[in-house]
Design an enzyme around this catalytic site. Structure first.
Site: not given
Length: 328
Positions: A52-56
């Site tokens: 989920v970090y920066v949407s992948g």
């Protein structure tokens, strides 16, 4: 850079772990790749990210940076939070874990994940479903080791007991919030991890920037500490006790010729039970400061002063149990 074994395993990781939550967001791709390469040049081998970090995007950048050098790196990522807008787009069900691991492998451009972590407990999914799925992933070779993050002590112990009873792979590590200004896990989790040989890889080791010494007593208008609510909020960090801890950190930094960030990180590195604090940086300047926590030893008297001023007050039932502790 020194190395430690992660929990009850033979996996050697560097004494600092590079966190990548800002990669592709406040940290440009170019600077992110530079940090990873510089970290590896200094002997660092432990990288932590999440789906989920920066949407992948963070995973994609990490994958590009380590291409051609995959075997040199211990690569950790996480699953649990929502990655899709449908009922099965979150959690640690068999479906979401299987979907999540395949997506992470694609973004990371790798065939396997060294450490696959459950980002937070999921009350909706039976523990047997989660652990059986993780055991299958290790058996398949897509995952080498498993860990958890943000668990309560009973949740971790229940997971370990279930794995041991069923001869499944067990969590070798936990990723909790832990720092000089956030020592809640000392109440129960620390002793559990020491007893069960679970490695501890703390996040927010600098108290979301509070321990860098860059802030005074006025509420900041930007940065993570400017948040109005949550773990990194100014209201949560700006207590009188925390300012007293920060004063002691600054004093130690002056005495040792180090920066406050280096002192705060070094205290953690030398804390019994801690394997590898996860540090993050938005800029190359911050990175260079943080990496300076490796490769030296804090004198025992200074370490003890920091430990004493940041310790939690005695609480029931711990103080009652300690009163009747039997000598060995």
């Amino acid at each position: 850079m020194e190395y430690r074994l992660l929990g009850r395993s033979g996996l050697a990781v560097s004494e600092l772990c590079l966190g990548t939550m800002t990669f592709g967001n406040t940290t440009s791709e170019q600077d992110s790749v530079s940090m990873i390469h510089r970290f590896m040049e200094d002997g660092g081998n432990f990288l932590d990210t999440a789906d989920v970090y920066v949407s992948g995007r963070s995973e994609e950048i990490v994958g590009k940076a380590i291409k051609g050098r995959r075997s040199e790196v211990v690569l950790a990522t996480k699953v649990r939070f929502a990655t899709a807008n449908h009922p099965n787009g979150a959690g640690v069900s068999r479906k979401h874990i299987m979907d999540g691991v395949e997506a992470s492998l694609r973004r990371l451009q790798t065939d396997y994940i060294d450490l696959y972590q459950m980002h937070v407990w999921d009350h909706a999914t039976p523990i047997e479903e989660t652990l059986r799925t993780l055991d299958d992933l290790v058996s398949s070779g897509k995952v080498r080791y498993i860990g958890c993050s943000n668990y309560l002590a009973w949740q971790l112990m229940k997971s370990l007991a279930y794995s041991d009873f069923n001869r499944f792979v067990r969590f070798i590590s936990i990723q909790p919030q832990y720092s000089l200004v956030s020592r809640e896990m000392d109440r129960e989790m620390m002793e559990l991890c020491l007893s069960e040989q679970v490695g501890i890889i703390p996040w927010a080791p600098l108290g979301s920037g509070f321990l860098t010494g860059r802030y005074g007593r006025e509420e900041p208008q930007s940065g993570r500490l400017a948040a109005k609510t949550g773990e990194s909020s100014w209201a949560n960090r700006s207590t009188e006790k925390n300012f007293a801890i920060l004063d002691e950190v600054r004093k130690a930094a002056c005495e040792l010729g180090k920066t406050p960030a280096q002192v705060a990180l070094r205290w953690l590195i030398q804390r019994p039970g801690i394997t590898s604090p996860i540090f993050g940086a938005s800029t190359l300047e911050q990175f260079e400061d943080d990496i300076g926590a490796a490769g030296w030893t804090m004198p025992g008297d200074i370490w003890s002063k920091l430990d004493e001023i940041s310790a939690l007050p005695p609480e029931y039932p711990t103080r009652f149990i300690d009163k009747f502790r039997r000598p060995i």
